[in-house]
Every structure is written in structure tokens, then in C-alpha cells.
Design a protein around this motif. Structure first.
Motif, PDB file in Angstrom:
ATOM      1  N   VAL A 114       0.840  -1.198   0.000  1.00 24.89           N
ATOM      2  CA  VAL A 114       0.000   0.000   0.000  1.00 24.89           C
ATOM      3  C   VAL A 114       0.879   1.254   0.000  1.00 24.89           C
ATOM      4  N   MET A 115       1.943   1.233   0.773  1.00 24.38           N
ATOM      5  CA  MET A 115       2.870   2.364   0.791  1.00 24.38           C
ATOM      6  C   MET A 115       3.502   2.562  -0.594  1.00 24.38           C
ATOM      7  N   ALA A 116       3.871   1.475  -1.235  1.00 20.68           N
ATOM      8  CA  ALA A 116       4.485   1.568  -2.563  1.00 20.68           C
ATOM      9  C   ALA A 116       3.504   2.111  -3.593  1.00 20.68           C
ATOM     10  N   ALA A 117       2.272   1.642  -3.548  1.00 16.95           N
ATOM     11  CA  ALA A 117       1.260   2.121  -4.489  1.00 16.95           C
ATOM     12  C   ALA A 117       0.999   3.610  -4.287  1.00 16.95           C
ATOM     13  N   GLU A 118       0.891   4.017  -3.030  1.00 16.68           N
ATOM     14  CA  GLU A 118       0.658   5.430  -2.721  1.00 16.68           C
ATOM     15  C   GLU A 118       1.832   6.280  -3.201  1.00 16.68           C
ATOM     16  N   THR A 119       3.058   5.792  -2.973  1.00 14.92           N
ATOM     17  CA  THR A 119       4.248   6.541  -3.378  1.00 14.92           C
ATOM     18  C   THR A 119       4.353   6.642  -4.895  1.00 14.92           C
ATOM     19  N   ALA A 120       4.129   5.524  -5.580  1.00 22.51           N
ATOM     20  CA  ALA A 120       4.173   5.542  -7.040  1.00 22.51           C
ATOM     21  C   ALA A 120       3.134   6.516  -7.604  1.00 22.51           C
ATOM     22  N   HIS A 121       1.947   6.465  -7.047  1.00 23.92           N
ATOM     23  CA  HIS A 121       0.876   7.353  -7.509  1.00 23.92           C
ATOM     24  C   HIS A 121       1.253   8.820  -7.291  1.00 23.92           C
ATOM     25  N   SER A 122       1.778   9.136  -6.110  1.00 25.62           N
ATOM     26  CA  SER A 122       2.107  10.526  -5.797  1.00 25.62           C
ATOM     27  C   SER A 122       3.281  11.037  -6.613  1.00 25.62           C
ATOM     28  N   LYS A 123       4.220  10.147  -6.965  1.00 22.54           N
ATOM     29  CA  LYS A 123       5.393  10.542  -7.736  1.00 22.54           C
ATOM     30  C   LYS A 123       5.178  10.429  -9.241  1.00 22.54           C
ATOM     31  N   GLY A 124       4.011   9.945  -9.650  1.00 19.31           N
ATOM     32  CA  GLY A 124       3.740   9.795 -11.075  1.00 19.31           C
ATOM     33  C   GLY A 124       4.525   8.676 -11.730  1.00 19.31           C
ATOM     34  N   LYS A 125       4.902   7.668 -10.941  1.00 19.01           N
ATOM     35  CA  LYS A 125       5.619   6.518 -11.495  1.00 19.01           C
ATOM     36  C   LYS A 125       4.608   5.449 -11.927  1.00 19.01           C
ATOM     37  N   PRO A 126       4.776   4.873 -13.109  1.00 20.38           N
ATOM     38  CA  PRO A 126       3.847   3.821 -13.534  1.00 20.38           C
ATOM     39  C   PRO A 126       4.004   2.581 -12.672  1.00 20.38           C
TER      40      PRO A 126
END
Length: 265
Positions: A77-89
Motif C-alpha cells: 500500500v505504501m508503494a502504491a501510494e508513493t508511485a501514484h504521488s510521484k507519477g511513477k507507472p
């Protein structure tokens, strides 16, 4: 389209995208080797203390819920949130969706972070969309990929994502796009984790282009054709696994085009 797919295969080899995987520990070694053979660079890390930094340097993120526990689920969940916030696919592989309430709860937490790609078998996609009461049989599909098309479309619309339904035919659905990849070999189903490898490769490909639908198609074509070529020279699942890794590494343009079976709608 065929030319674009091969160009993406070449681009992965040239750019060696860094792919951060929080994935199924049953198949970590195979997944990392598949990424390396295709030209990408894998990171296999799930410690919460380093997730944000890792994703900061990665080209893409892969989240595979195959071997869940309470710690790993928080990391995901932390990784998904971070990817989403940083615009990483990022790619979500909803392994065993619908099998347990724990898996469904974790997926419920992950989906709001809008995965760039959701890749799963037909039963998993149906369960994820809650389209009907099809029962998931562990990580194996009890439904055919074409049965999950309506469920996939609902996910595409709701989460603005791309959905890849894996099966004998891989069906890729994006906004107003449908691609059918008919590559692969039945022997591939006798090797654990080749679906997880396909998900990881998807992560590599979406990390190097803005054309995400073509990226998914290229990844599915690459592993499907590699599986066909490997099956031609394998005695069984053990040798197939080794030969497939070699074929990801050695595949030529001529082999790719000679084998590619693709249909666009």
C-alpha cells in the motif's frame, strides 16, 4: 503495431529500466532473471523504511500479492501510494483475488492508487471487478479470458487503467483499445511463476514509454514468443524454464516477427 512492439523490446534492452518489485517470494529469483534477460534491472525490496527512496530512483513499480502477510501488505500500500504521488507507472498483479477476505481487503486498499496496469487471469479480473460470483481456484483461473472482458472494461472505466487478462489469448484493454495476443505454449502453465514474470516484464516496458497499451502488448508478446521458442527445444517444464530465460535474452527481430500473433480491434 508490430514494428512498434519490437522497437519497445529494443528500447528495454538499451535503457535497462529499473523495476522495483514487491512480489511473490516463491518466484522472486525467476522474476528477477526474466527482467535481466530482457534487458531490465530488477530491485526486489519490501522494507517500509526504504520504499519511498527506492521508488524515487525506479522507472516503474510492480506489486504482486501472491504471498501476502500483514507486513508485506502495508509495504504494498505504501508503494502504491508513493508511485501514484510521484507519477511513477505501476503494475498490480491481483494473485488469488476473491480467494480470501484478506486478499480482497488489500486489493481494496491498493486500487484507489490507480494502477497503470492490472494484469491477472480471468477469474482474478472478474473477482476484482466483482462482476459475478466466479470462484477463484488459488492462482489458477477457473474462467476463460474472454469471460472477463466486461469485468475488465469496468475496471478500465473506474480506475483509468489498462487491464491485461492473461490466458491462452492475452486480452489487453485500454481506453477505446483492444489488443489480442495469441502467443505462448501450454507447457508454460507447468512452470510456477511465469505469469509473475510476465507482470514484471510489463513493469519494465511501461517504464520506458508513454504508450502504455503498446508496452503491455510488447511484454506479453515477448514472453509468449519466448515460451514458444523455448518449448520447441525443451523436454519438459524444467528445461522450458531455463530455455525461456535464454530466449528472452537472445530473441531476434526475425524470430519475433515470424511468431507474433496479434489482432487489434
Amino acid at each position: 503495431m508490430e514494428k512498434i512492439l519490437w522497437e519497445l523490446v529494443q528500447l528495454v534492452r538499451q535503457q535497462s529500466p529499473l523495476v522495483h518489485n514487491i512480489t511473490n517470494y516463491v518466484v522472486m529469483n525467476n522474476t528477477a532473471n526474466a527482467l535481466l534477460a530482457a534487458g531490465a534491472s530488477p530491485i526486489m525490496a519490501h522494507a517500509k523504511s526504504e520504499i519511498q527512496e527506492m521508488i524515487g530512483i525506479a522507472h516503474s513499480v510492480v506489486i504482486n500479492i501472491g504471498t501476502l502477510d500483514e507486513y508485506w501488505s502495508e509495504s504494498m500500500v505504501m508503494a502504491a501510494e508513493t508511485a501514484h504521488s510521484k507519477g511513477k507507472p505501476w503494475v498490480l498483479d491481483p494473485v488469488g483475488a476473491g480467494a480470501t477476505s484478506f486478499r480482497d481487503e488489500v486489493l481494496h486498499q491498493l486500487l484507489p492508487y490507480q494502477p497503470t496496469v492490472i494484469r491477472g487471469n480471468a477469474s482474478e479480473i472478474i473477482a476484482l471487478a466483482k462482476a459475478n460470483t466466479t470462484v477463484t481456484k488459488g492462482v489458477d483461473s477457473t474462467a476463460q479470458s474472454n469471460e472477463a472482458v466486461d469485468a475488465a472494461r469496468s475496471l478500465v472505466d473506474q480506475y483509468k487503467t489498462i487491464v491485461c487478462i492473461s490466458g491462452e489469448t492475452d486480452i489487453i484493454l485500454g481506453n477505446q483499445q483492444e489488443i489480442f495476443i495469441r502467443n505462448g505454449h501450454p507447457l508454460m502453465t507447468r512452470v510456477t511463476g511465469l505469469g509473475c514474470s510476465a507482470t514484471a516484464l510489463t513493469g519494465a516496458f511501461i517504464g520506458i514509454t508513454e504508450d502504455k497499451v503498446s508496452a503491455v502488448a510488447a511484454a506479453m508478446a515477448l514472453i509468449g514468443i519466448a515460451g514458444e521458442l523455448a518449448a520447441d527445444e525443451s523436454k519438459g517444464p524444467g528445461s522450458l524454464q531455463v530455455n525461456l530465460i535464454d530466449r528472452l535474452y537472445t530473441m531476434t527481430e526475425q524470430e519475433f516477427f515470424n511468431r507474433l500473433k496479434i489482432e487489434l480491434k
